[in-house]
Write an enzyme that holds these catalytic residues in place. Structure first.
Site, PDB file in Angstrom:
ATOM      1  CE1 TYR A 160      -3.571   2.671   1.005  1.00 50.06           C
ATOM      2  CE2 TYR A 160      -1.982   3.307   2.695  1.00 50.06           C
ATOM      3  CZ  TYR A 160      -3.129   3.561   1.971  1.00 50.06           C
ATOM      4  OH  TYR A 160      -3.843   4.719   2.205  1.00 50.06           O
ATOM      5  CE  LYS A 164      -3.446   5.219  -1.622  1.00 47.45           C
ATOM      6  NZ  LYS A 164      -4.529   5.792  -2.460  1.00 47.45           N
TER       7      LYS A 164
END
Length: 254
Positions: A160, A164
């Protein structure tokens, strides 16, 4: 362009943070396209609460280019004008529970690919499909949702966080490329929010620890985060692009 004049696409808008972003824009008079993948009932209920003049729901997987193209076709047909503002909020399936996430020794590349596809491919698809309409309108705002974890990696969400971080790089290169067309591209990054579907799995003691670590002594809510998203769509941000605004109660200070 005032927010009330904008047509805003919120990806993943039917639940969690997305719903707060939809409410924030609708409260300012914007017309909102609520994108969803699986949450049909929630999306339709949310759209109905504002009426067809102000909101409508459309299903699409943002990682699929053809489905994303259909969002923009339907939005223009529904509202009679192109989408001017895109909020890339959709999140590939993920639960914010560090104890349940794969660690460095066993995380797979498939897990990385899933997050990169949701964050980077999804944002690229919506941006590319939005460009023609934004150029026609002479105005565009693209707001990507990031995380403070690549500045403060206190939890090993490797897949994750990496996705990002890549999205922030895309935010800045797009800002440089699209600025001459009056299209601004920015990111709003949060920490753990109290509470969304994704953070519902987070143990309460983690929330308490984060609250105690912030200058404001509390965990940011989805509604508070959505207020910051509005800033980048507003005339107050007309000279701001390529930026990453961290909204986490001061936990991370740039």
């Amino acid at each position: 362009m005032q927010i009330a004049e904008q047509i805003v696409l919120v990806t993943g808008g039917a639940r969690g943070l997305g719903t707060s972003i939809v409410h924030a824009f609708a409260a300012q008079g914007a017309r909102v396209v609520i994108n969803y993948r699986n949450s049909a009932a929630a999306a339709e209920t949310l759209a109905a609460s504002y009426g067809p003049e102000h909101a409508f729901a459309v299903r699409a997987d943002v990682t699929d280019r053809a489905q994303v193209a259909a969002i923009f076709t339907q939005a223009q047909a529904h509202f009679g004008a192109p989408v001017t503002t895109v909020v890339n909020n959709a999140l590939a399936d993920f639960q914010f529970n560090g104890d349940a996430r794969s660690g460095a020794a066993d995380i797979s590349w498939d897990e990385f690919e899933a997050q990169f596809s949701g964050s980077v491919r999804g944002a690229l698809n919506t941006t590319q499909q939005a460009l023609a309409g934004m150029r026609e309108a002479g105005f565009g705002r693209i707001i990507n949702i990031g995380t403070n974890l690549f500045q403060n990696p206190v939890v090993p969400y490797h897949d994750y966080t990496a996705s990002k971080a890549a999205l922030l790089s895309l935010t800045r290169t797009l800002a440089s490329d699209l600025g001459p067309h009056n299209i601004a591209v920015n990111m709003v990054s949060g920490g753990l929010l109290r509470t969304t579907d994704a953070s519902a799995a987070t143990p309460e003691d983690v929330f308490d620890f984060i609250a105690a670590s912030t200058p404001l002594r509390r965990v940011t809510t989805p509604d508070e985060f959505a207020d910051a998203v509005l800033f980048f769509a507003s005339p107050w941000a007309r000279s701001v692009t390529g930026q990453n605004l961290v909204v986490d109660g001061g936990l991370v200070m740039n």
